[in-house]
Design a protein around this motif. Structure first.
Motif, PDB file in Angstrom:
ATOM      1  N   CYS A  30      35.074  39.553  45.177  1.00 30.06           N
ATOM      2  CA  CYS A  30      36.407  39.603  44.571  1.00 30.06           C
ATOM      3  C   CYS A  30      37.456  40.148  45.543  1.00 30.06           C
ATOM      4  CB  CYS A  30      36.381  40.481  43.319  1.00 30.06           C
ATOM      5  SG  CYS A  30      35.143  39.965  42.126  1.00 30.06           S
ATOM      6  N   TRP A  89      43.080  40.336  37.358  1.00 31.42           N
ATOM      7  CA  TRP A  89      41.933  41.202  37.093  1.00 31.42           C
ATOM      8  C   TRP A  89      42.122  42.085  35.868  1.00 31.42           C
ATOM      9  CZ3 TRP A  89      37.454  39.912  38.384  1.00 31.42           C
ATOM     10  CH2 TRP A  89      37.223  39.204  39.562  1.00 31.42           C
ATOM     11  N   ARG A 119      38.424  41.376  34.430  1.00 27.46           N
ATOM     12  CA  ARG A 119      37.494  42.459  34.774  1.00 27.46           C
ATOM     13  C   ARG A 119      36.408  42.644  33.712  1.00 27.46           C
ATOM     14  NH1 ARG A 119      39.619  47.402  32.139  1.00 27.46           N
ATOM     15  NH2 ARG A 119      41.603  46.868  31.156  1.00 27.46           N
TER      16      ARG A 119
END
Length: 671
Positions: free
Chosen positions: A255, A272, A276
């Motif tokens: 990432c 994100w 996430r």
């Protein structure tokens, strides 16, 4: 086969197994079946048993943990492990970006975006392609050597894959417990009626500190690495260095992304913030770093964190859940804290059942009634916090929550602390949680570090009448402990040894351990340096105490009153008699000087003879003050190697002298 052929065969077998481990645990791309892997492993185990002269502590067969670690050695970090500055909004990240842009003037720069994994920090040193030592972050200056436990983590290479790696380097990362492992572990603990871990970070940290590496191996920890340090880095680019580390066998997050604009940074945050939750491990934010190592050095550090990096914390998750009841709890210093006990609710991967309401003012401000539905969130995704009330769901006949007027434990009427929102139980020497809290605090690691005495053992010793105050600890005998609930021979010996070892704890930590109101760890160090002994401290007036740096009138009065209480006078006398260090050591007394009295000094660069933290301590001992930034008030800069050009330029502009390490040591008499 002759011995040389056997040795070569074993070495090649280890290389094959290391490569298959790398393919499986790092690349997630196994090339052989588990059965084939196990056959190779058993063959190696058999050969190592038959030819013990060829056993290697970094062999793949050793990952299960081979011995019982008695304790952890403290290791000083060659390069301090600093924390990052936190931000909680895109605007704060934008401000950081603009500060960097201004500092770097017209230089072009790139940024690397990374996930901030929520685990326990680790620093691992490799030499000649082999793991040498793994050390926890600790206090940033020194940590625990946990090499034996880290060796059991299969995603961390014991020997590197072929590549152009430096002869010696340090790599930093996070030890993690994946969500699925965490959930299985907690399910097992619940079945066995053991306390549950609050979150994967705590579980990873607790696992890494276990005494038996075999047990650590069973927990299936993982790791992600995020920074490479060496005197001979392969590239000036942090991004390229981490890509290189990936090729050497390290698990570097896919990432990680190179960003070249503020818009790119903002897009990375937005992406994100949503995705996430799809990750197999816990995260609590993002990290942004300047890509160029050279530019990182030029930007330098503040006293606590690098200027070339910033952490972005995700907005906390929140939920609304019913209040079951409010409990009132008395702490070590007598402060009574209200706690909201909630219907369990899932937040950021953990179950929240309780949240502190802090004080009466907060209860009144939130306007909480019995049975209310409360909005709860996790500050920094760690600490639960009550942020509001859904008043539309309030029951029609509900009563408003009232703060108690008596101690919930001993029944003593509470008093309001002047100038604060807190209510306090004044029964400091007769209220159980205050007495047990002080004993537990005294025994804790950063205080007297008495191994084996935590909360549970403190309660046990108190209930048995063996320890009613901290001085009673030094009257304990092995026979007193043996036979008590959950205390066997090993634990009893550990406690007695810990009590004996505590007699060598330095004076400044003893001051902190005494639980003097308003005296924290840093203030205790200042006091110890100023008073030099407990005898001097006991004779000082409030006015004399206020002359100590960081000691104002409130702290001075707390110290003065504490040292004149008959109970404390007796406790201190008994501690002296027991052999506790009640004065500065001769080493520290002899090192106190006045060569730098009144000066303000900035430290910059790296040094040969002492670490930066050691120089900071020397500067304070010699009567000067440390500063993190250069200004007209700066007396001089202690300049080591790799001092940033921007700092040099500022010194030239302001006429601030640069003093070398050798000149500085000569200035203070070669200490």
């Amino acid at each position: 086969m002759d011995l040389s052929s056997v040795k070569l065969y074993i070495e090649n077998l280890r290389k094959d197994l290391n490569r298959h481990n790398y393919n499986y645990y790092v690349l997630n791309s196994p090339q052989i079946s588990d059965i084939e892997f196990d056959k190779l492993m058993k063959e190696l185990e058999s050969l190592e048993q038959e030819f013990p002269e060829f056993v290697d502590p970094l062999s793949p067969t050793q990952r299960v943990g081979s011995d019982l670690t008695k304790g952890f050695e403290h290791v000083v970090h060659v390069r301090p492990m600093m924390s990052l500055s936190n931000s909680y909004s895109i605007e704060e990240v934008d401000d950081w970006f603009n500060r960097v842009k201004k500092s770097l003037a017209k230089e072009q720069f790139n940024i690397v975006g990374e996930l901030k994994f929520d685990g326990t920090s680790i620093s691992i040193t490799y030499k000649s392609g082999r793991m040498i030592r793994a050390v926890t972050r600790g206090d940033g200056t020194q940590g625990d050597d946990v090499t034996a436990n880290v060796k059991t983590i299969k995603s961390i290479p014991l020997e590197l894959q072929p590549g152009d790696w430096p002869e010696e380097f340090e790599i930093r990362g996070e030890i993690l417990m994946p969500w699925d492992i965490f959930e299985k572990l907690n399910a097992e603990r619940e079945y066995n009626e053991e306390p549950l871990f609050a979150n994967p970070r705590n579980a990873a940290s607790g696992t890494l500190k276990m005494q038996d590496p075999k047990e650590v191996a069973k927990r299936h920890l993982d790791a992600r690495f995020y920074y490479l340090l060496s005197d001979n880095l392969p590239y000036d680019s942090h991004y390229k260095n981490m890509e290189a580390a990936r090729s050497w066998g390290f698990k570097v997050s896919s990432c990680m992304k190179k960003l070249n604009s503020l818009d790119g940074v903002n897009e990375y945050i937005k992406y994100w913030d949503i995705h996430r939750k799809e990750l197999p491990v816990a995260t609590d934010g993002l990290v942004f770093k300047i890509d160029s190592i050279n530019q990182q050095l030029n930007l330098g550090f503040t006293a606590k964190s690098p200027r070339w990096a910033i952490a972005y914390k995700f907005n906390p998750e929140n939920a609304c859940t019913p209040l079951k009841y409010v409990s009132f709890e008395t702490g070590r210093m007598g402060i009574v804290t209200p706690v909201a006990n909630l219907e369990p609710v899932l937040l950021s991967g953990t179950i929240v059942k309780r949240a502190s309401l802090h004080n009466d003012d907060i209860i009144q401000e939130l306007d909480i009634y019995e049975g209310d539905w409360l909005y709860v969130e996790k500050g920094g995704e760690i600490i639960p916090k009550i942020t509001g009330v859904d008043k539309e769901r309030r029951l029609p006949n509900a009563k408003k929550i009232q703060f108690v007027d008596k101690c919930p434990v001993c029944g003593t009427p509470l008093i309001k602390i002047y100038g604060e929102a807190a209510w306090c139980c004044p029964n400091h020497y007769g209220c159980r949680p205050q007495l047990t809290g002080k004993i537990e605090h005294f025994c804790a690691r950063r205080m007297m570090n008495i191994d084996g005495i935590g909360e549970e053992t403190t309660e046990l010793l108190f209930d048995c009448g063996l320890v009613k105050n901290i001085a009673d600890l030094y009257d304990l005998k092995y026979d007193n402990l043996l036979g008590l609930d959950k205390i066997g021979e090993k634990t009893a010996n550990r406690i007695i040894d810990g009590i004996e070892a505590s007699k060598s704890v330095p004076f400044e930590r003893v001051i902190y351990a005494l639980s003097i109101p308003n005296v924290g760890e840093t203030t205790a160090k200042r006091i110890a340096k100023a008073v030099k002994s407990i005898d001097n401290m006991q004779m000082m007036s409030e006015e004399e105490l206020t002359a100590i740096p960081d000691v104002g009138q409130i702290i001075a009065k707390s110290i003065y009153d504490f040292l004149r209480d008959p109970i404390n006078i007796d406790i201190i006398a008994r501690l002296k008699q027991a052999g506790i260090q009640m004065e500065l050591s001769q080493e520290k007394l002899s090192s106190l000087g006045d060569a730098l009295v009144g000066k303000i000094i900035v430290i910059s660069g790296t040094f040969l003879h002492h670490s930066r933290d050691e120089y900071k301590e020397i500067i304070e001992r010699e009567g000067a003050k440390n500063s993190s930034s250069i200004s007209k008030k700066t007396s001089f800069v202690l300049a080591g190697d790799n001092m940033g050009p921007s700092k040099k330029e500022k010194c030239e502009k302001l006429g601030i002298p640069l003093i070398s390490e050798e000149e500085f040591l000569e200035m203070i008499g070669g200490k």
